[in-house]
Each structure stands twice: as C-alpha cells, then as structure tokens.
Design a protein around this motif. Structure first.
Motif, short mmCIF file in Angstrom:
data_model
loop_
_atom_site.label_atom_id
_atom_site.label_comp_id
_atom_site.label_asym_id
_atom_site.label_seq_id
_atom_site.Cartn_x
_atom_site.Cartn_y
_atom_site.Cartn_z
N TYR A 66 -22.19 5.68 -50.03
CA TYR A 66 -22.51 5.25 -48.67
C TYR A 66 -21.59 4.12 -48.23
O TYR A 66 -21.03 4.15 -47.12
CB TYR A 66 -23.96 4.78 -48.59
N LEU A 67 -21.40 3.13 -49.08
CA LEU A 67 -20.56 1.98 -48.73
C LEU A 67 -19.13 2.40 -48.43
O LEU A 67 -18.46 1.81 -47.57
CB LEU A 67 -20.58 0.95 -49.85
N GLU A 68 -18.66 3.43 -49.11
CA GLU A 68 -17.28 3.89 -48.95
C GLU A 68 -17.13 4.93 -47.85
O GLU A 68 -16.01 5.39 -47.60
CB GLU A 68 -16.77 4.45 -50.27
N SER A 69 -18.20 5.26 -47.16
CA SER A 69 -18.16 6.29 -46.15
C SER A 69 -18.01 5.70 -44.75
O SER A 69 -18.34 4.54 -44.51
CB SER A 69 -19.45 7.12 -46.19
N PRO A 70 -17.53 6.51 -43.78
CA PRO A 70 -17.47 6.05 -42.38
C PRO A 70 -18.84 5.75 -41.81
O PRO A 70 -18.96 5.05 -40.80
CB PRO A 70 -16.81 7.24 -41.65
N GLN A 71 -19.89 6.29 -42.44
CA GLN A 71 -21.25 6.10 -41.97
C GLN A 71 -21.74 4.66 -42.16
O GLN A 71 -22.67 4.20 -41.49
CB GLN A 71 -22.18 7.06 -42.74
N CYS A 72 -21.12 3.94 -43.08
CA CYS A 72 -21.57 2.58 -43.41
C CYS A 72 -21.34 1.63 -42.23
O CYS A 72 -20.23 1.54 -41.70
CB CYS A 72 -20.83 2.06 -44.64
N ARG A 73 -22.38 0.91 -41.84
CA ARG A 73 -22.25 -0.06 -40.76
C ARG A 73 -21.44 -1.26 -41.22
O ARG A 73 -21.38 -1.59 -42.42
CB ARG A 73 -23.64 -0.51 -40.30
N SER A 74 -20.84 -1.94 -40.27
CA SER A 74 -19.99 -3.10 -40.60
C SER A 74 -20.64 -4.42 -40.28
O SER A 74 -20.01 -5.47 -40.43
CB SER A 74 -18.67 -2.99 -39.83
N ASP A 75 -21.93 -4.40 -39.85
CA ASP A 75 -22.54 -5.62 -39.37
C ASP A 75 -23.69 -6.13 -40.24
O ASP A 75 -24.48 -6.97 -39.81
CB ASP A 75 -23.05 -5.44 -37.93
N PHE A 76 -23.79 -5.64 -41.48
CA PHE A 76 -24.85 -6.14 -42.35
C PHE A 76 -24.64 -7.62 -42.66
O PHE A 76 -23.53 -8.04 -42.99
CB PHE A 76 -24.89 -5.35 -43.66
#
Length: 238
Positions: free
Chosen positions: A114-124
């Motif tokens: 998940y972290l390495e995917s485009p799906q992962c949000r950048s605002d956590f």
C-alpha cells in the motif's frame, strides 16, 4: 498494484473461522481464547491515542487494521484516516461495520505494498501498527519502517504497539523457551520477538528516532511486550 503475499497466510483463515460478531476473536485480542475485557480494550485505545498525541487535525494511517474495531475509535479523535489490511475477510467486516458510507476508508492491501502504491495518501500525520508487526520478518519490518519514512513525508509520529519483547520471552514461555530460530519466525503464533534495543536500532536505520515503553502493569501482556513511539530522525543525525 502488485500484492505481496503475507508471510503468515493463516490470518485470514482464522478470521473466517470466528463468528461474525466476535470482533476481538477475529483479530486475536484474546487471552486463553477469550476476548479481552472492555477495561483491557479501553486501555489499548487510550494508551495508543496518548502515544500518538492524536488531535482533531490529524490524518491517521492504521496499518494492519484488522476489522476496524480499534481503528474506528481512533478515527473519531482525528480529522480523517485510512485503515489498511491484507485480509479480505477483515476488510469486509471493517467496511460493513465501520465504513460509515466511505468505501475507501478501509483498504485491502498488504502494508508495504500500500505504501508503495499510487493509492497511498501523502497527507498522513500519524500512523499506528498495533499487535501486527511481529508477523513481518525482520527484513520486511525494516522495509515497512523505511517506506513510512520515505513515502509519508508529513508523518510526525508512528506507534508500533504490542511488540513481543525478546529480553522478557521467558516471562511468557517459562521453561519452554524456544530457540532463536523460532523467536525470529513470523510464522509462529506470537511472531518475531524483538528486543527493545534491537528494535530501536532497526528503527534508526530506517530513519526514525525510537522510544520504547511498557503498558501499565494491569495490562494483560505488560510483562512481556512493549510499545515503540517513532519520530522522524533528521538526515544529518543518521
């Protein structure tokens, strides 16, 4: 996205073997097969929230969120969040019970994938992985911590909870202490046992400053587990 196959694939099968309303049994929040008491669950919820310093502006990432039974309480204390888990069964339960009409709130994926995917949000801003990191090999755990540091630039605090303490393994196993190979295996019921010092060094190599602590003495596993609080390590301090 490419799926990484979890090293312990009995996780989903166990969840499916439990009754639909046995939320704590599904995620093995049990002692001798019986669900933890409400007081024990409240202790987990309150201590993790305090360790995260969770507030109303935070965006929370819960890795290995299971069925969301803990996660949804933490989401209620912050602005937004995403729960990620590799078990189709548990994610289905999380979505149906705690999705609140938001189908993207709980994501079916292995944590690093998940972290390495485009799906992962950048605002956590905060992240938690409670009672699950021990089911990653030491190498995969290092990949997870490094990915959090590299791919989630706004993270200010990460809590890795309920880690089996290698230095106190005898308090759990007694005279039947396993050998080093078993203590290093993510495939056993208790997973990988880390020493606090060893985990602190693993975190440092992945770009995190680490502080460890134990739960209050009346927590059922306080005598053989610890929690880790990670904050970003500056590049020039590595």
């Amino acid at each position: 996205m490419t799926q990484f196959v979890p090293e312990n694939d009995s996780y989903d099968a166990h969840a499916r073997s439990c009754a639909p309303d046995d939320l704590w049994g599904q995620v093995k929040r049990t002692v001798h097969g019986k669900p933890l008491s409400a007081a024990q669950i409240d202790m987990i919820l309150e201590n993790v929230q305090a360790m995260l310093e969770l507030n109303a502006s935070d965006v929370l990432l819960d890795l290995c969120c299971g069925n969301g039974a803990l996660t949804h309480h933490w989401f209620a204390a912050c602005a937004n969040g995403i729960g990620v888990d590799a078990s189709p069964c548990l994610i289905d339960i999380a979505r149906s019970r705690f999705g609140e009409g938001e189908p993207d709130r709980f994501v079916l994926a292995e944590a690093v994938s998940y972290l390495e995917s485009p799906q992962c949000r950048s605002d956590f801003t905060k992240a938690v992985c409670y009672g699950s990191l021990q089911y990653f090999s030491a190498g995969r755990a290092a990949e997870l911590l490094a990915a959090l540091r590299r791919l989630c630039p706004t993270l200010r605090r990460v809590v890795i909870g309920n880690i089996p303490d290698r230095d106190r393994a005898a308090a759990f196993f007694g005279a039947k202490l396993p050998d080093a190979e078993e203590l290093d295996s993510p495939l056993t019921p208790t997973g990988v046992w880390h020493s606090a010092q060893g985990f602190t060094e693993l975190a440092r190599r992945s770009g995190w400053r680490c502080r460890t602590q134990s739960m209050p003495a009346d927590f059922h596993a306080a005598h053989y587990r610890f929690d880790a609080i990670l904050t970003p390590l500056e590049e020039n301090s590595r």
